[in-house]
Design a protein around this motif. Sequence first.
Motif, mmCIF file in Angstrom:
data_model
loop_
_atom_site.group_PDB
_atom_site.id
_atom_site.type_symbol
_atom_site.label_atom_id
_atom_site.label_comp_id
_atom_site.label_asym_id
_atom_site.label_seq_id
_atom_site.Cartn_x
_atom_site.Cartn_y
_atom_site.Cartn_z
ATOM 1 N N MET A 175 0.924 -1.174 0.091
ATOM 2 C CA MET A 175 -0.027 -0.084 -0.172
ATOM 3 C C MET A 175 0.958 1.207 -0.023
ATOM 4 O O MET A 175 1.716 1.195 0.946
ATOM 5 C CB MET A 175 -0.869 0.006 1.279
ATOM 6 N N VAL A 176 0.779 2.062 -0.917
ATOM 7 C CA VAL A 176 1.496 3.175 -0.905
ATOM 8 C C VAL A 176 0.560 4.338 -1.205
ATOM 9 O O VAL A 176 -0.597 4.467 -1.423
ATOM 10 C CB VAL A 176 2.472 3.367 -2.475
ATOM 11 N N ASN A 177 1.046 5.803 -0.763
ATOM 12 C CA ASN A 177 0.484 6.985 -1.006
ATOM 13 C C ASN A 177 0.407 7.164 -2.573
ATOM 14 O O ASN A 177 1.761 7.658 -3.030
ATOM 15 C CB ASN A 177 0.979 8.257 -0.158
ATOM 16 N N TRP A 178 -0.419 7.248 -3.241
ATOM 17 C CA TRP A 178 -0.623 7.655 -4.628
ATOM 18 C C TRP A 178 -1.128 8.913 -4.844
ATOM 19 O O TRP A 178 -2.125 9.326 -4.522
ATOM 20 C CB TRP A 178 -1.480 6.412 -5.316
ATOM 21 N N SER A 179 -0.554 9.735 -5.647
ATOM 22 C CA SER A 179 -0.915 10.955 -5.865
ATOM 23 C C SER A 179 -1.577 10.866 -7.335
ATOM 24 O O SER A 179 -0.849 10.900 -8.377
ATOM 25 C CB SER A 179 0.238 12.023 -5.925
ATOM 26 N N PRO A 180 -2.812 10.671 -7.528
ATOM 27 C CA PRO A 180 -3.705 10.817 -8.686
ATOM 28 C C PRO A 180 -3.058 12.038 -9.555
ATOM 29 O O PRO A 180 -3.238 12.087 -11.045
ATOM 30 C CB PRO A 180 -5.019 10.804 -8.492
ATOM 31 N N GLY A 181 -3.021 13.303 -9.023
ATOM 32 C CA GLY A 181 -2.700 14.248 -9.871
ATOM 33 C C GLY A 181 -1.269 14.302 -10.424
ATOM 34 O O GLY A 181 -1.312 14.745 -11.577
ATOM 35 N N LEU A 182 -0.194 13.862 -9.750
ATOM 36 C CA LEU A 182 0.966 13.759 -10.281
ATOM 37 C C LEU A 182 1.538 12.371 -11.070
ATOM 38 O O LEU A 182 2.363 12.042 -11.761
ATOM 39 C CB LEU A 182 2.141 13.745 -9.143
ATOM 40 N N GLN A 183 0.377 11.332 -10.768
ATOM 41 C CA GLN A 183 0.528 9.897 -11.217
ATOM 42 C C GLN A 183 1.956 9.506 -10.905
ATOM 43 O O GLN A 183 2.385 8.806 -11.469
ATOM 44 C CB GLN A 183 0.339 10.091 -12.561
ATOM 45 N N VAL A 390 -4.743 12.127 -1.281
ATOM 46 C CA VAL A 390 -3.782 11.032 -1.621
ATOM 47 C C VAL A 390 -4.739 9.838 -1.710
ATOM 48 O O VAL A 390 -5.801 9.669 -1.214
ATOM 49 C CB VAL A 390 -2.810 10.811 -0.761
ATOM 50 N N GLU A 391 -4.592 8.906 -2.847
ATOM 51 C CA GLU A 391 -5.418 7.829 -2.831
ATOM 52 C C GLU A 391 -4.361 6.605 -2.245
ATOM 53 O O GLU A 391 -3.242 6.268 -2.804
ATOM 54 C CB GLU A 391 -5.711 7.443 -4.478
ATOM 55 N N PRO A 392 -4.901 5.950 -1.238
ATOM 56 C CA PRO A 392 -3.918 4.823 -0.882
ATOM 57 C C PRO A 392 -4.323 3.460 -1.568
ATOM 58 O O PRO A 392 -5.408 3.213 -2.149
ATOM 59 C CB PRO A 392 -4.464 4.376 0.602
ATOM 60 N N LEU A 393 -3.120 3.259 -2.270
ATOM 61 C CA LEU A 393 -3.194 2.346 -3.605
ATOM 62 C C LEU A 393 -2.278 1.052 -3.349
ATOM 63 O O LEU A 393 -1.108 1.408 -2.956
ATOM 64 C CB LEU A 393 -3.082 2.953 -4.750
ATOM 65 N N LEU A 394 -2.866 -0.090 -3.945
ATOM 66 C CA LEU A 394 -1.605 -1.293 -3.918
ATOM 67 C C LEU A 394 -0.918 -1.011 -4.886
ATOM 68 O O LEU A 394 -1.581 -0.822 -6.262
ATOM 69 C CB LEU A 394 -2.724 -2.409 -4.016
ATOM 70 N N SER A 395 0.327 -1.101 -4.685
ATOM 71 C CA SER A 395 1.223 -0.715 -6.369
ATOM 72 C C SER A 395 2.482 -1.340 -5.893
ATOM 73 O O SER A 395 3.165 -1.712 -5.008
ATOM 74 C CB SER A 395 1.430 0.798 -6.217
ATOM 75 N N THR A 396 3.066 -1.819 -7.092
ATOM 76 C CA THR A 396 4.524 -2.174 -6.948
ATOM 77 C C THR A 396 5.596 -1.163 -7.042
ATOM 78 O O THR A 396 5.716 -0.654 -7.961
ATOM 79 C CB THR A 396 4.769 -3.394 -8.181
#
Length: 924
Positions: A175-183, A390-396
């Motif tokens: 789980m990371v902090n994902w910035s949808p604005g900055l991708q 920020v969207e908490p998102l599952l990401s590698t």
Amino acid sequence: MEIPKQYEPKDAEGRWYPFWEQNNFFAPETQTEADAPVFTMVIPPPNVTGFLHMGHALNHTLQDVLARWRRMNGDKVLWLPGTDHAGIATQMVVTRQLAAEGVDRRDLGRDKFIEKVWEWKAHSGGTIQRQMRILGDSVDWSRERFTMDEGLSNAVQEVFVRLYDEGLIYRGEYMVNWSPGLQTAISDLEVEMKPVKGNIWHIAYPIGADAQDSTASGSERVEGLAEAYAALNEGEQKSGLLKTPQGDFVVVATTRPETMLGDTAVAFNPEDERYAELIGKTVILPLVGREIQFIQDAIVEKEFGTGLVKVTPAHDPNDFAMGKRHNLEFIQVISKEAKITDAAPEKYRGMDRFAARKAVVADLEEAGLLLKIEDYTHNVGHCQRSGQVVEPLLSTQWFLKMKPLAEPALQAVLDGRTKIIPESVSKIYCNWLENIQDWCVSRQLWWGHLIPAYYTPDGTIIVARDEVEARERLLSERLDPNTPLTPETDVLDTWFSSQLWPFSTLGWPEETEDLKKFYPTDVLVTAQDIIFFWVARMMMMGLKFMGDVPFRTVYINALVLDPQGQKMSKTKGNVIDPLDVFDKYGTDAARFALTAASTTGLTLALQESKLESARNFANKIWNATRFVLLNCGDIFEDQEPIEWETTLSEPSLADRWILSRLNAATGEVNSALQEYRFHEAAATLYQFFWNDFCDWYIELSKPFVTDKEITDENRAVKRRIIHILERSLTLLHPLMPYITEELWQRLPHKGETICLNQFPTAGARDEQAEQQMELFTGLVSKLRNIRSTFNIAPSVSINAKVAAAEATSQAVINAMSAQIKRLARIENLEVVTAIEIQKGSVRDVVSDIEIAVPLEGLIDFEKEKARLEGNLTKLSKELEGLQKRLSNADFVARAAAEVVAESRARAAELEDQITKLKAMIEAM
RNA sequence: AGAAGCGUAGCUCAGUGGCAAGAGCGUCUGCCUUACAAGCAGAGGGUCGUGAGUUCGAGCCUCACCGCUUCUACCA
């Protein structure tokens, strides 16, 4: 000689920086003495896109004060400048610029875009450097660095590979902090929690075993749930279930209803008896129809909401942890663009997350499952750069394990190898390191250091400095060295390169001369908001790769607030541009004001009044020098510096006194700077120069200096005044570089620049001279006070009688009588052994001296009596206090002997003055 | 929710357990006194947040409370 009456800063400020820079005064090589101590600072690299703000102005000023001071002390000083490539900020700036030209970054492609960034830097990237020259920063430009330079990039690569080989860097899906604005992913530190007004929605989930197909699909409205829920909340809660004719329901409470599309469980606390019966049962997820299980987890608090939590393992950090613990399914329903994915029911697909929230709430309402809406203000993570939620998102992503690195960094501060000033900040530092989390270092950006990794078609990761090495590594792992390799496209967090700054800038990983000579650095002056981002990480990396701390001392400069004490921010519109301030008041004045305001606190409110008084101080320095040049210029025989004169005439009391004051000030400035008490250095200089040198010494010198004849005595006074002035300018130079250079150049001097002039060291104090001068100034002040009290116009001369009890006081009065008369505007000063009772005189007492000023007809006896009685009361009160203390046997027995002696002496003096005052009142 | 810091003159702040608690600015009074009116001279202004305690002695040390600020963590 033409010298303007007012100091015009522009003139001097334009002239000297190019002179300093062209002559290389700021390179450590300027100091040629082989065994000179080395003093190193690296500048906190500003963003290459940036402009200097008020915080930089303060930060640079303090560093420059230290650098100039140490350089003048004969140290080999390196203050290394540079800028940071600031991945996100720079990419945003260039993207915006391209957009303004109608070009989409993605159409351009990665390589072309990066070319554009370099182009941008070449053309517009010099702002910081220009501004630093205005501030007067005495940096060594020949060693300027940029975090994307080849050398620094090598260092980044080297560090990454070594950390990976040691197992400290890993790649994985978390789980990371994902910035949808900055991708891109961002680190925990880049998330800013802000309170947001929202709601808690209470939603009914039907229990699986009892659920009808109709409720599950939401096609038929469930009636009466809200009433049942209200009733449930009224009574004692034995069971948390809602029992209705249409089946049993449980209620979950959430601030993010849209995430329910990805729910894979409902959780409650193992000790929560209300829900114990639910074990083994399931619920049918409304709107979705998925059957999901109940789990028990201690993280759920019984008291909060309903005690039941919907679990969305792919979209919430806590739920993620529960998902791992209970082996739940991870269903990603929100995409990197913050839109609903195909994993959700068709209706919601493609909706923005906030639109989906509205739709989900409306549909639940429709189905009769929305039981309650509460207003709720909670903290929501926002992307520091883009401002988006920020969207908490599952990401590698790539992560750096921090615990093993943090431990030595913590230890180094605890055992004092690095000292943090102020002390309170080291607690913050330690606290953070003790609770440190792994750091997500990968960013899905184009501008930055590429992660040195390659992938084979089957997904094997090869970390290597370049492709050649990657193939060697393939071979050593018994893989086909000709396997096609795809390089990683992610870049590193900008702070990954900044954390290497104290040694990467000196040439590491090469073993350069600079690295040997200048590492570790002496001081880091920086701001408190980057202690975690930068300072702590540099500590870790320095210890890891250099085996020593990166700096002996960290000085945290204050946060500059606006005049109202508010934090400056663009949104508040209260940002003060330092360049405007420097322009308006002059660089030296602004620097002095900032230094003087650098007190022990962690904040600094920038008041106009402080800048004004600093500007006035600069003007004072200008005019004092103007006076000396106009009146003493006639004895400049050659350019040899003028030393303290002892041969032409015996130094007077004033001479001995000013030399003693200079020595005191010198000692205080040196020790203040040694201990980073900047405000004390500034205050000392201000007081010495203005109150001692200008108010008294220059005034006392006037009869000698303005005399047309040049006697030996006059010449001696001139030489002494020039000497004191030259020493004063030298002391002031670290704080006010331009005006001091400008004026010093006009005085007899040795050397090309004041920048390299020997900084004064403190000589001995002359206690006797200081005491005697105090008597003199006290007497003059008292006489002036009497004049003022009785409204005697300055043009009117008066007479005075004085009688001193002590022989030394008599001697001082006799020696200084001409000066007393001049400064207090006394026509006849009669020095007598005792003052007889005399009507029509104003009487007063200062120290052991009695004063009488005949002012026949001018005295209002009642008022005068009241004045003297007022004085008497004040003195009596003090004496009373002292006597009380002295009559206390415990005080005499236990207090320090000096304190007791002082108290006795003071009491005796007070008694004497009181006796005299009483006699004066009686005589009226 | 935890942690830290701060409350001293009208404002911004200094202040080693011991002189009569200071500075700059502002205020008031008088001065264009030949370096400086961005100046000179003088003056007024303080129950040191509140209450207790330690001490011969507290603005300073301890505790509690009130008020303000910041940082960290985040509970649906």
